[in-house]
Motif scaffolding. Sequence first.
Motif, PDB file in Angstrom:
ATOM      1  N   LYS A  35      41.907  11.262  77.468  1.00 55.80           N
ATOM      2  CA  LYS A  35      40.701  11.663  77.149  1.00 55.80           C
ATOM      3  C   LYS A  35      39.878  10.546  76.436  1.00 55.80           C
ATOM      4  CE  LYS A  35      40.687  14.930  73.973  1.00 55.80           C
ATOM      5  NZ  LYS A  35      41.212  15.677  72.981  1.00 55.80           N
ATOM      6  N   ALA A  36      40.359   9.122  76.513  1.00 56.48           N
ATOM      7  CA  ALA A  36      39.706   8.128  75.968  1.00 56.48           C
ATOM      8  C   ALA A  36      38.663   7.484  77.203  1.00 56.48           C
ATOM      9  CB  ALA A  36      40.450   7.007  75.294  1.00 56.48           C
ATOM     10  N   SER A  37      39.087   7.472  78.293  1.00 54.49           N
ATOM     11  CA  SER A  37      38.296   6.985  79.399  1.00 54.49           C
ATOM     12  C   SER A  37      38.700   7.838  80.800  1.00 54.49           C
ATOM     13  CB  SER A  37      38.668   5.504  79.445  1.00 54.49           C
ATOM     14  OG  SER A  37      38.351   4.944  80.724  1.00 54.49           O
ATOM     15  N   ASP A  38      37.731   7.458  81.769  1.00 48.78           N
ATOM     16  CA  ASP A  38      38.155   7.815  83.003  1.00 48.78           C
ATOM     17  C   ASP A  38      39.254   7.361  84.115  1.00 48.78           C
ATOM     18  OD1 ASP A  38      36.577   5.802  83.707  1.00 48.78           O
ATOM     19  OD2 ASP A  38      35.318   6.830  85.121  1.00 48.78           O
ATOM     20  N   HIS A  39      39.819   6.142  83.175  1.00 50.41           N
ATOM     21  CA  HIS A  39      40.723   5.353  83.874  1.00 50.41           C
ATOM     22  C   HIS A  39      41.893   5.423  82.928  1.00 50.41           C
ATOM     23  CE1 HIS A  39      38.936   2.929  87.386  1.00 50.41           C
ATOM     24  NE2 HIS A  39      37.809   3.604  86.730  1.00 50.41           N
ATOM     25  N   LEU A  40      43.179   5.370  83.622  1.00 54.27           N
ATOM     26  CA  LEU A  40      44.194   5.213  82.718  1.00 54.27           C
ATOM     27  C   LEU A  40      44.745   3.489  82.855  1.00 54.27           C
ATOM     28  CD1 LEU A  40      46.511   8.132  83.967  1.00 54.27           C
ATOM     29  CD2 LEU A  40      45.254   7.832  81.680  1.00 54.27           C
ATOM     30  N   PRO A  41      45.148   3.083  81.584  1.00 53.89           N
ATOM     31  CA  PRO A  41      45.706   1.868  81.717  1.00 53.89           C
ATOM     32  C   PRO A  41      46.860   1.668  82.719  1.00 53.89           C
ATOM     33  CG  PRO A  41      45.431   2.647  79.429  1.00 53.89           C
ATOM     34  CD  PRO A  41      45.564   3.749  80.230  1.00 53.89           C
ATOM     35  N   VAL A  42      47.101   0.279  83.285  1.00 44.88           N
ATOM     36  CA  VAL A  42      48.122   0.228  83.857  1.00 44.88           C
ATOM     37  C   VAL A  42      48.722  -1.470  83.171  1.00 44.88           C
ATOM     38  CG1 VAL A  42      47.154   0.680  86.171  1.00 44.88           C
ATOM     39  CG2 VAL A  42      46.769  -1.538  85.650  1.00 44.88           C
ATOM     40  N   TRP A  43      50.128  -1.347  83.350  1.00 43.38           N
ATOM     41  CA  TRP A  43      50.861  -2.398  82.395  1.00 43.38           C
ATOM     42  C   TRP A  43      51.833  -2.827  83.230  1.00 43.38           C
ATOM     43  CZ3 TRP A  43      55.956  -1.363  81.946  1.00 43.38           C
ATOM     44  CH2 TRP A  43      56.374  -0.079  81.901  1.00 43.38           C
ATOM     45  N   VAL A  96      51.953   3.025  84.605  1.00 45.89           N
ATOM     46  CA  VAL A  96      50.443   3.721  84.235  1.00 45.89           C
ATOM     47  C   VAL A  96      50.764   4.226  83.009  1.00 45.89           C
ATOM     48  CG1 VAL A  96      48.771   5.195  84.607  1.00 45.89           C
ATOM     49  CG2 VAL A  96      49.846   4.120  86.444  1.00 45.89           C
ATOM     50  N   HIS A  97      50.016   3.977  81.922  1.00 49.04           N
ATOM     51  CA  HIS A  97      50.229   4.468  80.685  1.00 49.04           C
ATOM     52  C   HIS A  97      49.369   5.729  80.665  1.00 49.04           C
ATOM     53  CE1 HIS A  97      50.758   4.487  76.140  1.00 49.04           C
ATOM     54  NE2 HIS A  97      49.500   5.010  76.084  1.00 49.04           N
ATOM     55  N   ASP A  98      50.140   6.646  80.682  1.00 51.52           N
ATOM     56  CA  ASP A  98      49.659   8.241  80.697  1.00 51.52           C
ATOM     57  C   ASP A  98      50.125   9.065  79.556  1.00 51.52           C
ATOM     58  OD1 ASP A  98      48.806  10.517  81.488  1.00 51.52           O
ATOM     59  OD2 ASP A  98      49.737  10.728  83.393  1.00 51.52           O
ATOM     60  N   ARG A 102      48.965   5.127  90.035  1.00 54.46           N
ATOM     61  CA  ARG A 102      47.768   5.709  90.345  1.00 54.46           C
ATOM     62  C   ARG A 102      47.073   5.902  88.891  1.00 54.46           C
ATOM     63  NH1 ARG A 102      48.833  10.564  94.656  1.00 54.46           N
ATOM     64  NH2 ARG A 102      49.345   9.332  96.273  1.00 54.46           N
ATOM     65  N   SER A 103      45.997   5.298  88.932  1.00 56.69           N
ATOM     66  CA  SER A 103      45.100   5.343  87.424  1.00 56.69           C
ATOM     67  C   SER A 103      43.705   6.001  87.303  1.00 56.69           C
ATOM     68  CB  SER A 103      45.052   3.759  87.123  1.00 56.69           C
ATOM     69  OG  SER A 103      44.482   3.148  88.096  1.00 56.69           O
ATOM     70  N   PHE A 104      43.351   6.428  88.540  1.00 56.19           N
ATOM     71  CA  PHE A 104      42.101   7.123  88.616  1.00 56.19           C
ATOM     72  C   PHE A 104      41.999   8.282  89.281  1.00 56.19           C
ATOM     73  CE2 PHE A 104      37.721   7.687  90.101  1.00 56.19           C
ATOM     74  CZ  PHE A 104      37.051   7.711  89.068  1.00 56.19           C
ATOM     75  N   HIS A 105      41.566   9.200  88.735  1.00 54.36           N
ATOM     76  CA  HIS A 105      40.707   9.699  87.494  1.00 54.36           C
ATOM     77  C   HIS A 105      41.830  10.037  86.479  1.00 54.36           C
ATOM     78  CE1 HIS A 105      38.213  11.915  84.977  1.00 54.36           C
ATOM     79  NE2 HIS A 105      37.161  11.166  85.457  1.00 54.36           N
ATOM     80  N   SER A 106      41.600   9.644  85.221  1.00 57.23           N
ATOM     81  CA  SER A 106      42.607   9.979  84.077  1.00 57.23           C
ATOM     82  C   SER A 106      43.127  11.138  84.154  1.00 57.23           C
ATOM     83  CB  SER A 106      41.819   9.329  82.845  1.00 57.23           C
ATOM     84  OG  SER A 106      40.725   9.955  82.367  1.00 57.23           O
ATOM     85  N   ARG A 107      42.235  12.397  84.243  1.00 55.15           N
ATOM     86  CA  ARG A 107      42.783  13.589  84.111  1.00 55.15           C
ATOM     87  C   ARG A 107      43.774  14.111  85.313  1.00 55.15           C
ATOM     88  NH1 ARG A 107      37.447  17.206  82.237  1.00 55.15           N
ATOM     89  NH2 ARG A 107      37.565  16.590  80.093  1.00 55.15           N
ATOM     90  N   SER A 108      43.465  13.396  86.513  1.00 55.02           N
ATOM     91  CA  SER A 108      44.374  13.961  87.522  1.00 55.02           C
ATOM     92  C   SER A 108      44.341  12.711  88.585  1.00 55.02           C
ATOM     93  CB  SER A 108      43.761  15.036  88.259  1.00 55.02           C
ATOM     94  OG  SER A 108      44.721  15.251  89.375  1.00 55.02           O
ATOM     95  N   PRO A 109      45.128  11.761  88.373  1.00 49.43           N
ATOM     96  CA  PRO A 109      45.151  10.348  89.037  1.00 49.43           C
ATOM     97  C   PRO A 109      45.380  10.542  90.484  1.00 49.43           C
ATOM     98  CG  PRO A 109      46.221  10.037  87.164  1.00 49.43           C
ATOM     99  CD  PRO A 109      46.204  11.622  87.154  1.00 49.43           C
TER     100      PRO A 109
END
Length: 231
Positions: free
Chosen positions: A217-225, A209-211, A182-189
């Motif tokens: 803080k940087a975006s509303d999505h977290l990066p996935v890898w 997910v890069h959490d 899960r990558s969205f929302h970054s504050r609570s995916p």
Amino acid sequence: MLKVASYNIHKGIGTDRRRNPGRIVDVLNEIDADVIALQEADRRFGARAAAIPEKLLEMHSDYRAIPLDVQIDSMGWHGNAILVRKSATVIAHDIMHIPCLEPRGAIMAHFELAGQQLAVFGMHLDLSGLWRRRQAAAIIKLAQEKQKDAPVLLMGDLNEWSATGGCLHDFTRAFQMVHCGRSFHSRSPIATLDRIMHSDGIRSFEAGVHDSPAARKASDHLPVWAKIAVD
């Protein structure tokens, strides 16, 4: 083995509603991937300037954006951009006009890195389920054609809330889905909107997910890898 990632950077606007491209670059360096597909990489209005100034990326990272030769001040095409290591050799690149209700597009970059060739498709699909499936069909057709030249990796924000239906059903009939999380929302995916998929000729070994505090803080999505190997 290569590390790949997908990141919706929300035009550089963080969860504090402040635009700070430096934070995005910090997160890109944390991820430390060899290729990164970005979404919302350009501002939405006006000249659609790049959300990350080219000089900032050049001076503070090992990345460069694949040149798409479309808009002078933009990093990508309809917000889609692909970053690669500065050591990569670009073989080909293209923009794709896909069916859309609102302005949407997809991009492709074929490059060689560490002696391996890879074709990467970056995308940000529509909010409408009907249009997402039409877009998926167009991208799948182009990606299957590109497989004749190199193994294909597809990454982006699919905007698909369903766990298995909708455009996911279409993509998984043609490509293998990497399960990142899960990558969205970054504050609570709560949603798995950001996806990585690949063709035959690619194996995935690890994904996630890069959490990190910076990413939250940087975006509303977290990066996935994902870590992959090209056969």
